[in-house]
Design a protein around this motif. Structure first.
Motif, short mmCIF file in Angstrom:
data_model
loop_
_atom_site.label_atom_id
_atom_site.label_comp_id
_atom_site.label_asym_id
_atom_site.label_seq_id
_atom_site.Cartn_x
_atom_site.Cartn_y
_atom_site.Cartn_z
N ASN A 127 -121.66 -77.85 -36.09
CA ASN A 127 -121.73 -79.30 -36.23
C ASN A 127 -122.86 -79.83 -35.35
OD1 ASN A 127 -121.37 -82.07 -36.30
ND2 ASN A 127 -119.17 -82.00 -35.98
N GLU A 128 -123.89 -80.40 -35.98
CA GLU A 128 -125.03 -80.89 -35.21
C GLU A 128 -124.66 -82.03 -34.28
OE1 GLU A 128 -128.07 -83.19 -37.29
OE2 GLU A 128 -126.78 -83.20 -39.05
N ASN A 129 -123.56 -82.73 -34.57
CA ASN A 129 -123.15 -83.89 -33.78
C ASN A 129 -122.00 -83.59 -32.82
OD1 ASN A 129 -125.09 -85.60 -34.95
ND2 ASN A 129 -123.78 -85.85 -36.75
N SER A 130 -121.86 -82.36 -32.43
CA SER A 130 -120.84 -81.98 -31.45
C SER A 130 -121.50 -81.15 -30.35
CB SER A 130 -119.74 -81.16 -32.12
OG SER A 130 -118.76 -80.74 -31.20
N ALA A 171 -130.19 -72.77 -32.74
CA ALA A 171 -130.88 -74.03 -33.02
C ALA A 171 -131.21 -74.75 -31.71
CB ALA A 171 -130.02 -74.91 -33.91
N GLN A 172 -130.37 -74.58 -30.69
CA GLN A 172 -130.62 -75.24 -29.41
C GLN A 172 -131.88 -74.70 -28.76
OE1 GLN A 172 -128.66 -77.88 -27.95
NE2 GLN A 172 -130.60 -77.99 -26.84
N SER A 173 -132.11 -73.40 -28.88
CA SER A 173 -133.33 -72.81 -28.34
C SER A 173 -134.56 -73.39 -29.02
CB SER A 173 -133.30 -71.29 -28.50
OG SER A 173 -134.47 -70.69 -27.97
N TRP A 219 -125.13 -74.07 -28.82
CA TRP A 219 -125.45 -75.43 -29.23
C TRP A 219 -124.88 -76.45 -28.25
CZ3 TRP A 219 -128.83 -77.98 -31.60
CH2 TRP A 219 -128.60 -79.28 -32.06
N ASN A 220 -125.76 -77.30 -27.68
CA ASN A 220 -125.36 -78.34 -26.74
C ASN A 220 -125.56 -79.74 -27.30
OD1 ASN A 220 -127.16 -76.30 -24.50
ND2 ASN A 220 -124.94 -76.31 -24.65
N ALA A 221 -126.37 -79.87 -28.35
CA ALA A 221 -126.66 -81.17 -28.97
C ALA A 221 -127.34 -82.13 -28.01
CB ALA A 221 -125.38 -81.80 -29.53
N TYR A 222 -128.36 -81.66 -27.31
CA TYR A 222 -129.12 -82.56 -26.43
C TYR A 222 -130.56 -82.06 -26.29
CZ TYR A 222 -129.09 -79.31 -22.43
OH TYR A 222 -129.29 -78.23 -21.60
N ASP A 223 -131.45 -82.98 -25.93
CA ASP A 223 -132.83 -82.64 -25.64
C ASP A 223 -132.96 -82.29 -24.16
OD1 ASP A 223 -133.83 -83.25 -28.23
OD2 ASP A 223 -133.80 -85.38 -27.74
N PRO A 224 -133.63 -81.20 -23.82
CA PRO A 224 -133.81 -80.87 -22.41
C PRO A 224 -134.73 -81.89 -21.75
CG PRO A 224 -135.17 -79.46 -23.77
CD PRO A 224 -134.30 -80.25 -24.71
N PRO A 235 -122.40 -75.28 -21.90
CA PRO A 235 -123.14 -75.80 -20.75
C PRO A 235 -124.08 -76.94 -21.14
CG PRO A 235 -123.94 -73.64 -21.38
CD PRO A 235 -122.66 -73.86 -22.13
N GLY A 236 -124.08 -77.98 -20.35
CA GLY A 236 -124.90 -79.15 -20.65
C GLY A 236 -125.97 -79.37 -19.63
N VAL A 237 -126.46 -80.59 -19.56
CA VAL A 237 -127.60 -80.90 -18.70
C VAL A 237 -127.27 -80.78 -17.22
CG1 VAL A 237 -128.73 -82.37 -20.38
CG2 VAL A 237 -127.03 -83.36 -18.86
N ASN A 238 -125.99 -80.84 -16.86
CA ASN A 238 -125.61 -80.76 -15.45
C ASN A 238 -125.27 -79.35 -14.99
OD1 ASN A 238 -125.86 -83.57 -15.02
ND2 ASN A 238 -123.84 -83.91 -15.95
#
Length: 222
Positions: free
Chosen positions: A31-34, A69-71, A106-111, A132-135
Protein backbone atom coordinates in the motif's frame (compact mmCIF):
# COMPACT_ATOMS: atom_id res chain seq x y z
CA UNK A 1 12.70 -6.83 -28.67
CA UNK A 2 12.34 -10.64 -28.82
CA UNK A 3 8.61 -10.50 -28.05
CA UNK A 4 7.97 -8.79 -31.38
CA UNK A 5 8.50 -12.12 -33.13
CA UNK A 6 5.48 -13.63 -31.36
CA UNK A 7 2.48 -14.24 -33.61
CA UNK A 8 -0.38 -12.30 -32.04
CA UNK A 9 -2.82 -14.91 -33.37
CA UNK A 10 -1.05 -17.50 -31.22
CA UNK A 11 -1.66 -15.58 -27.98
CA UNK A 12 -4.17 -17.10 -25.56
CA UNK A 13 -7.60 -15.50 -25.26
CA UNK A 14 -7.02 -14.97 -21.54
CA UNK A 15 -3.75 -14.60 -19.64
CA UNK A 16 -3.10 -13.85 -15.98
CA UNK A 17 0.30 -14.06 -14.27
CA UNK A 18 -1.56 -14.45 -10.96
CA UNK A 19 -2.60 -17.92 -12.08
CA UNK A 20 -0.52 -19.83 -14.59
CA UNK A 21 -1.37 -23.51 -14.21
CA UNK A 22 -2.34 -22.83 -10.62
CA UNK A 23 0.78 -20.82 -9.73
CA UNK A 24 1.05 -17.09 -9.05
CA UNK A 25 4.29 -15.48 -10.21
CA UNK A 26 3.58 -12.09 -8.68
CA UNK A 27 5.31 -10.41 -5.77
CA UNK A 28 3.14 -9.36 -2.83
CA UNK A 29 0.99 -6.23 -2.88
CA UNK A 30 2.00 -3.10 -0.96
CA UNK A 31 0.00 0.00 0.00
CA UNK A 32 1.67 3.21 -1.17
CA UNK A 33 -0.30 5.20 1.44
CA UNK A 34 0.73 3.19 4.49
CA UNK A 35 1.86 4.20 7.07
CA UNK A 36 1.12 7.65 5.59
CA UNK A 37 0.08 9.22 2.27
CA UNK A 38 2.73 8.97 -0.45
CA UNK A 39 1.95 9.43 -4.15
CA UNK A 40 4.43 6.76 -5.22
CA UNK A 41 2.36 4.72 -7.67
CA UNK A 42 5.10 5.34 -10.25
CA UNK A 43 7.70 3.60 -8.03
CA UNK A 44 5.33 0.89 -6.80
CA UNK A 45 4.14 -0.12 -10.28
CA UNK A 46 7.63 -0.22 -11.80
CA UNK A 47 9.28 -2.17 -8.97
CA UNK A 48 6.28 -4.50 -8.84
CA UNK A 49 6.53 -5.30 -12.55
CA UNK A 50 10.30 -5.81 -12.27
CA UNK A 51 9.98 -8.06 -9.23
CA UNK A 52 7.33 -10.13 -11.00
CA UNK A 53 9.57 -10.51 -14.03
CA UNK A 54 12.38 -11.76 -11.80
CA UNK A 55 10.00 -14.36 -10.33
CA UNK A 56 8.95 -15.42 -13.84
CA UNK A 57 12.50 -15.62 -15.17
CA UNK A 58 13.70 -17.59 -12.13
CA UNK A 59 10.66 -19.88 -12.31
CA UNK A 60 10.10 -18.94 -8.64
CA UNK A 61 12.61 -21.56 -7.42
CA UNK A 62 12.40 -21.20 -3.62
CA UNK A 63 12.29 -17.40 -3.29
CA UNK A 64 9.60 -14.84 -4.03
CA UNK A 65 11.29 -11.61 -5.06
CA UNK A 66 10.04 -8.08 -4.42
CA UNK A 67 12.08 -4.96 -5.14
CA UNK A 68 12.35 -1.93 -2.86
CA UNK A 69 10.25 1.04 -3.96
CA UNK A 70 11.50 2.97 -0.92
CA UNK A 71 15.09 2.60 -2.09
CA UNK A 72 14.03 4.07 -5.46
CA UNK A 73 12.57 7.12 -3.69
CA UNK A 74 15.62 7.40 -1.42
CA UNK A 75 17.76 7.63 -4.54
CA UNK A 76 15.43 10.15 -6.25
CA UNK A 77 15.27 7.68 -9.13
CA UNK A 78 12.27 9.16 -10.90
CA UNK A 79 10.39 11.18 -8.32
CA UNK A 80 9.18 11.60 -4.75
CA UNK A 81 6.10 11.06 -2.61
CA UNK A 82 4.57 13.89 -4.66
CA UNK A 83 4.70 11.88 -7.90
CA UNK A 84 7.19 10.71 -10.47
CA UNK A 85 8.00 8.97 -13.75
CA UNK A 86 8.15 5.14 -13.89
CA UNK A 87 10.31 5.28 -17.02
CA UNK A 88 13.11 6.74 -14.91
CA UNK A 89 12.85 3.77 -12.56
CA UNK A 90 13.76 1.49 -15.46
CA UNK A 91 16.66 3.75 -16.36
CA UNK A 92 17.81 3.53 -12.72
CA UNK A 93 17.44 -0.27 -12.85
CA UNK A 94 19.80 -0.33 -15.82
CA UNK A 95 22.40 2.19 -14.64
CA UNK A 96 22.43 1.46 -10.90
CA UNK A 97 20.26 -1.50 -9.95
CA UNK A 98 17.50 -1.88 -7.35
CA UNK A 99 17.82 -3.87 -4.11
CA UNK A 100 15.20 -6.24 -2.74
CA UNK A 101 12.47 -5.17 -0.34
CA UNK A 102 14.38 -6.62 2.62
CA UNK A 103 17.07 -3.95 2.14
CA UNK A 104 14.77 -0.96 2.66
CA UNK A 105 11.18 -1.65 3.67
CA UNK A 106 8.41 0.68 2.54
CA UNK A 107 8.18 3.76 4.80
CA UNK A 108 6.09 6.07 2.57
CA UNK A 109 8.25 9.15 3.07
CA UNK A 110 10.87 11.25 1.30
CA UNK A 111 14.31 11.22 2.96
CA UNK A 112 15.68 14.60 4.11
CA UNK A 113 18.33 14.30 1.40
CA UNK A 114 17.80 11.83 -1.44
CA UNK A 115 21.45 11.15 -2.26
CA UNK A 116 21.47 7.36 -2.76
CA UNK A 117 24.07 6.86 -0.02
CA UNK A 118 24.66 3.29 1.11
CA UNK A 119 22.50 3.82 4.22
CA UNK A 120 19.58 4.79 1.96
CA UNK A 121 20.03 1.84 -0.41
CA UNK A 122 20.35 -1.02 2.08
CA UNK A 123 20.42 -0.61 5.84
CA UNK A 124 19.76 -1.86 9.34
CA UNK A 125 17.67 0.47 11.50
CA UNK A 126 17.29 0.82 15.26
CA UNK A 127 14.55 2.71 17.06
CA UNK A 128 11.29 4.19 15.88
CA UNK A 129 8.10 2.31 15.19
CA UNK A 130 8.26 -0.38 12.51
CA UNK A 131 8.79 0.07 9.70
CA UNK A 132 11.72 2.36 10.52
CA UNK A 133 10.97 6.00 9.82
CA UNK A 134 12.73 9.33 9.75
CA UNK A 135 13.50 9.21 13.49
CA UNK A 136 15.28 5.87 13.33
CA UNK A 137 19.04 5.43 13.46
CA UNK A 138 20.13 3.60 10.33
CA UNK A 139 23.52 2.28 9.31
CA UNK A 140 24.93 0.86 6.10
CA UNK A 141 24.67 -2.93 6.10
CA UNK A 142 27.34 -3.60 3.50
CA UNK A 143 29.89 -4.14 6.26
CA UNK A 144 27.75 -6.91 7.80
CA UNK A 145 26.27 -8.61 4.74
CA UNK A 146 26.27 -8.39 0.98
CA UNK A 147 23.09 -7.66 -0.94
CA UNK A 148 21.95 -7.94 -4.53
CA UNK A 149 21.22 -5.10 -6.90
CA UNK A 150 18.87 -6.27 -9.63
CA UNK A 151 19.46 -4.70 -13.05
CA UNK A 152 17.89 -4.72 -16.50
CA UNK A 153 19.90 -5.03 -19.70
CA UNK A 154 17.45 -2.93 -21.71
CA UNK A 155 14.08 -1.22 -21.44
CA UNK A 156 11.67 0.62 -23.70
CA UNK A 157 8.07 1.47 -24.51
CA UNK A 158 5.30 -0.62 -26.04
CA UNK A 159 2.27 0.84 -27.76
CA UNK A 160 -0.97 -0.77 -28.82
CA UNK A 161 -3.01 -3.72 -27.61
CA UNK A 162 -1.12 -6.40 -29.55
CA UNK A 163 2.35 -5.19 -28.51
CA UNK A 164 1.28 -4.92 -24.88
CA UNK A 165 -0.08 -8.47 -24.88
CA UNK A 166 3.03 -9.89 -26.52
CA UNK A 167 5.33 -8.13 -24.05
CA UNK A 168 3.31 -9.32 -21.05
CA UNK A 169 3.04 -12.89 -22.34
CA UNK A 170 6.73 -13.19 -23.22
CA UNK A 171 8.38 -11.69 -20.14
CA UNK A 172 5.84 -10.56 -17.56
CA UNK A 173 3.91 -7.51 -16.34
CA UNK A 174 4.40 -4.03 -17.79
CA UNK A 175 3.95 -0.57 -16.31
CA UNK A 176 1.09 1.53 -17.63
CA UNK A 177 -0.14 5.06 -16.90
CA UNK A 178 -3.90 5.67 -16.73
CA UNK A 179 -6.36 8.32 -15.63
CA UNK A 180 -7.79 7.40 -12.24
CA UNK A 181 -11.13 9.20 -12.28
CA UNK A 182 -13.40 9.64 -9.26
CA UNK A 183 -15.41 6.68 -10.53
CA UNK A 184 -12.31 4.53 -10.84
CA UNK A 185 -11.31 5.39 -7.27
CA UNK A 186 -14.60 3.89 -6.09
CA UNK A 187 -13.97 0.60 -7.94
CA UNK A 188 -14.67 -2.50 -5.87
CA UNK A 189 -14.98 -5.50 -8.21
CA UNK A 190 -15.74 -6.70 -11.70
CA UNK A 191 -14.72 -5.06 -14.99
CA UNK A 192 -14.54 -1.28 -14.79
CA UNK A 193 -15.58 0.72 -17.86
CA UNK A 194 -15.46 4.45 -18.46
CA UNK A 195 -14.84 6.53 -21.57
CA UNK A 196 -12.69 9.64 -21.26
CA UNK A 197 -12.26 11.56 -24.52
CA UNK A 198 -8.96 13.22 -23.55
CA UNK A 199 -7.49 11.32 -20.61
CA UNK A 200 -5.05 12.98 -18.24
CA UNK A 201 -2.57 10.43 -16.93
CA UNK A 202 -2.48 10.67 -13.14
CA UNK A 203 -1.90 7.13 -11.91
CA UNK A 204 0.41 4.21 -12.72
CA UNK A 205 -0.37 0.50 -12.50
CA UNK A 206 1.29 -2.80 -13.31
CA UNK A 207 -0.62 -4.71 -15.99
CA UNK A 208 -0.37 -8.45 -15.33
CA UNK A 209 -2.71 -9.92 -17.91
CA UNK A 210 -5.89 -9.64 -19.93
CA UNK A 211 -9.19 -11.39 -20.53
CA UNK A 212 -12.65 -11.23 -22.10
CA UNK A 213 -16.03 -11.21 -20.35
CA UNK A 214 -18.83 -13.63 -21.15
CA UNK A 215 -20.33 -10.83 -23.24
CA UNK A 216 -17.15 -10.51 -25.29
CA UNK A 217 -15.82 -7.32 -23.66
CA UNK A 218 -12.00 -7.32 -23.50
CA UNK A 219 -10.25 -6.05 -20.38
CA UNK A 220 -6.83 -5.61 -18.81
CA UNK A 221 -5.86 -6.94 -15.38
CA UNK A 222 -3.97 -4.33 -13.37
Amino acid sequence: PPFESIDVQALPKDWDWRNVNGTSHLSWSKNENSPQFCAACWAMAATSALGDRINIASKLNTTQYSLSAQSVINCAAGGTCSGGDPFEVYEFAKSHGIPEESCVHWNAYDPPIANCSESLVCRTCIGGNPPPGVNSTCVDVRSSREYKLWKVSSYGRVSGIDAMKKAIYANGPITCAIQATEGFKRYSSGVYQEFVAKPTLNHVVSVVGWGTTDKGIPYWIG
